[in-house]
Design a protein around this motif. Sequence first.
Motif, short mmCIF file in Angstrom:
data_model
loop_
_atom_site.label_atom_id
_atom_site.label_comp_id
_atom_site.label_asym_id
_atom_site.label_seq_id
_atom_site.Cartn_x
_atom_site.Cartn_y
_atom_site.Cartn_z
N ILE A 72 0.86 -1.18 0.00
CA ILE A 72 0.00 0.00 0.00
C ILE A 72 0.90 1.23 0.00
O ILE A 72 1.90 1.27 0.72
CB ILE A 72 -0.89 0.04 1.27
CG1 ILE A 72 -1.76 -1.20 1.38
CG2 ILE A 72 -1.69 1.33 1.35
CD1 ILE A 72 -2.93 -1.25 0.45
N GLN A 73 0.53 2.22 -0.80
CA GLN A 73 1.29 3.47 -0.83
C GLN A 73 0.32 4.65 -0.86
O GLN A 73 -0.67 4.61 -1.58
CB GLN A 73 2.16 3.48 -2.08
CG GLN A 73 3.10 4.65 -2.18
CD GLN A 73 4.09 4.46 -3.32
OE1 GLN A 73 4.89 3.54 -3.29
NE2 GLN A 73 4.02 5.32 -4.30
N PHE A 74 0.61 5.66 -0.05
CA PHE A 74 -0.23 6.85 -0.03
C PHE A 74 0.59 8.05 0.42
O PHE A 74 1.69 7.91 0.96
CB PHE A 74 -1.45 6.66 0.88
CG PHE A 74 -1.14 6.26 2.30
CD1 PHE A 74 -0.99 7.21 3.29
CD2 PHE A 74 -1.01 4.91 2.63
CE1 PHE A 74 -0.71 6.83 4.60
CE2 PHE A 74 -0.73 4.53 3.94
CZ PHE A 74 -0.58 5.49 4.93
N SER A 75 0.05 9.23 0.17
CA SER A 75 0.69 10.48 0.58
C SER A 75 0.02 11.03 1.82
O SER A 75 -1.16 10.79 2.05
CB SER A 75 0.58 11.52 -0.54
OG SER A 75 1.26 11.07 -1.68
N LYS A 90 4.99 4.05 2.14
CA LYS A 90 4.79 2.73 1.52
C LYS A 90 4.79 1.71 2.65
O LYS A 90 5.69 1.70 3.49
CB LYS A 90 5.89 2.42 0.52
CG LYS A 90 5.67 1.10 -0.18
CD LYS A 90 6.70 0.85 -1.26
CE LYS A 90 6.38 -0.44 -1.97
NZ LYS A 90 7.36 -0.76 -3.01
N VAL A 91 3.77 0.87 2.66
CA VAL A 91 3.64 -0.17 3.68
C VAL A 91 3.67 -1.50 2.95
O VAL A 91 2.86 -1.74 2.03
CB VAL A 91 2.32 -0.01 4.48
CG1 VAL A 91 2.29 -0.99 5.65
CG2 VAL A 91 2.14 1.42 4.96
N CYS A 92 4.60 -2.37 3.33
CA CYS A 92 4.72 -3.66 2.64
C CYS A 92 5.13 -4.76 3.61
O CYS A 92 5.57 -4.50 4.73
CB CYS A 92 5.71 -3.56 1.48
SG CYS A 92 7.37 -3.12 1.96
N LYS A 93 4.94 -5.98 3.15
CA LYS A 93 5.27 -7.16 3.94
C LYS A 93 6.77 -7.41 3.87
O LYS A 93 7.37 -7.36 2.80
CB LYS A 93 4.51 -8.34 3.33
CG LYS A 93 4.27 -9.49 4.22
CD LYS A 93 3.33 -10.45 3.49
CE LYS A 93 3.05 -11.68 4.26
NZ LYS A 93 2.15 -12.56 3.52
N GLY A 94 7.36 -7.66 5.04
CA GLY A 94 8.78 -7.99 5.09
C GLY A 94 8.96 -9.45 5.47
O GLY A 94 8.01 -10.24 5.44
#
Length: 182
Positions: A72-75, A90-94
């Motif tokens: 997910i990416q947002f401003s 940016k939010v992502c799985k690690g």
Amino acid sequence: MSTKGDIVYWLNDRDEVCFVNSEYDEFAGANAGVAVTSEAVLHRPLWDFITDPSTRQIYRDVLSRVRGGRAIQFSLRCDSPTCRRLLQMKVCKGEDRIIEFRVRTISEEDRVCQPLFDPGTTRSADLLSVCGWCKKVKVEDGWLEVEDAITHLQLFERSVLPGITHGICERCHHSMMDMLAT
């Protein structure tokens, strides 16, 4: 004040902050964010820092989608008293069920100091709602930029400024819901 690189922090599978990079602390320290330096946030749940129910739900939806495999990416804005700042998150799985938040500064613009955003300002018990995404201030008939809200609400005619609570304006809420639906 920009950091040299991206601000990064991780959540574990219990939604606790389990890592912050040096840029995170540099940014918090440069923006009078003592309450959110690594010492204050590590090993605490994200939910300790998000009190607005609508904002909590959006972040719960973001985490759910990321855990399901979608980045997910947002401003969002992250203003200081003297700077209007646009960030991209940016939010992502690690690895190992970690969720990574990576924040990059997109633009910064100096502005006349706005004591309303100064965490060191003495506050009354009254609360003023500020959108956590666009930093507009809620007034009785909508949301205004801070400079316009100060005039509209005659804030500088008060002996003490109100406290700030965060929420989300209708425009940003619709934008986030649309982004999460796709």
